[in-house]
Design a protein around this motif. Structure first.
Motif, short mmCIF file in Angstrom:
data_model
loop_
_atom_site.label_atom_id
_atom_site.label_comp_id
_atom_site.label_asym_id
_atom_site.label_seq_id
_atom_site.Cartn_x
_atom_site.Cartn_y
_atom_site.Cartn_z
N ARG A 22 -1.86 3.10 4.42
CA ARG A 22 -2.75 2.54 5.44
C ARG A 22 -4.10 3.26 5.42
O ARG A 22 -5.15 2.64 5.52
CB ARG A 22 -2.08 2.65 6.81
N VAL A 52 -6.19 2.06 2.52
CA VAL A 52 -6.81 0.76 2.82
C VAL A 52 -7.99 0.95 3.75
O VAL A 52 -9.09 0.44 3.50
CB VAL A 52 -5.78 -0.22 3.42
N ALA A 90 0.84 -1.20 0.00
CA ALA A 90 0.00 0.00 0.00
C ALA A 90 0.88 1.25 0.00
O ALA A 90 0.55 2.25 -0.65
CB ALA A 90 -0.93 -0.02 1.21
N ILE A 122 -8.37 1.24 -1.66
CA ILE A 122 -7.67 0.07 -2.16
C ILE A 122 -7.92 -1.07 -1.19
O ILE A 122 -8.31 -0.85 -0.04
CB ILE A 122 -6.16 0.32 -2.34
N THR A 123 -7.71 -2.29 -1.67
CA THR A 123 -7.91 -3.48 -0.84
C THR A 123 -6.66 -4.34 -0.91
O THR A 123 -6.18 -4.64 -2.01
CB THR A 123 -9.11 -4.31 -1.35
N GLU A 124 -6.12 -4.71 0.24
CA GLU A 124 -4.98 -5.61 0.27
C GLU A 124 -5.50 -7.04 0.19
O GLU A 124 -6.20 -7.50 1.08
CB GLU A 124 -4.17 -5.42 1.55
N ILE A 152 -2.37 -5.60 -4.23
CA ILE A 152 -3.38 -4.59 -3.93
C ILE A 152 -4.45 -4.62 -5.02
O ILE A 152 -4.13 -4.72 -6.20
CB ILE A 152 -2.74 -3.17 -3.89
#
Length: 171
Positions: free
Chosen positions: A151, A154, A122, A159-161, A167
């Motif tokens: 962070r 997220v 990220a 965004i999505t880890e 990502i």
């Protein structure tokens, strides 16, 4: 599933377990083999077996198979989805994410182009966005906390880890 060594689903193995306890299940690798074996399956009394519970036995698509809850009714759609995915690992990851959000099997292909996969953390993504969008002088760039910015992206849902170093962008 790791990004390294992804070989797709050509080698996937499934098992059809009859709901009746007086019949024997069978392994299959594709829709044609399933249909052939299901059509000839009979119980100990010679009666045709009508219902099966499907299990994913071996391969790299178990996560998606379980997330979309493949059944007899959706088995043809499952194999169509695998054909549409080809060997595209990014689309597979996106499809798994969408299925985890509750999208049905027939909705996945319509939605996966709304997303893209970024390889990196990220913080890496945040640094790249800042560099692409702003022409900041060097001394200012050194004050930006990319870890915290990533962070926040997220936590904010930007965004999505998916995995360490993977990502998902979009949605």
């Amino acid at each position: 599933m790791s990004p390294v060594g992804f070989s797709g689903w050509a080698e996937s193995m499934y098992f059809a377990q009859p709901y009746t306890i007086s019949a024997t299940g069978f392994y299959f690798i594709d829709l044609e083999e399933y249909q052939t074996k299901a059509a000839t399956a009979v119980d100990d009394f010679g009666q045709p077996v009508e219902e099966f519970e499907l299990h994913y036995i071996d391969g790299e698509c178990a996560e998606l198979f379980n997330a979309v809850r493949v059944s007899q009714a959706s088995l043809a759609e499952w194999f169509e989805l695998l054909d549409a995915l080809g060997r595209d690992e990014d689309r597979y990851r996106i499809a798994c994410h969408l299925a985890g959000l509750g999208y049905a099997l027939d909705e996945l292909a319509d939605r996966w182009d709304d997303y893209s996969v970024y390889r990196g953390t990220a913080a890496d993504y945040a640094a790249e966005i800042i560099a692409d969008c702003y022409n900041l002088p060097g001394p200012i760039v050194s004050y930006i906390d990319y870890e915290r910015l990533g962070r926040e992206m997220v936590l904010g849902g930007d965004i999505t880890e998916l995995d360490d170093g993977i990502i998902l962008i979009g949605g």
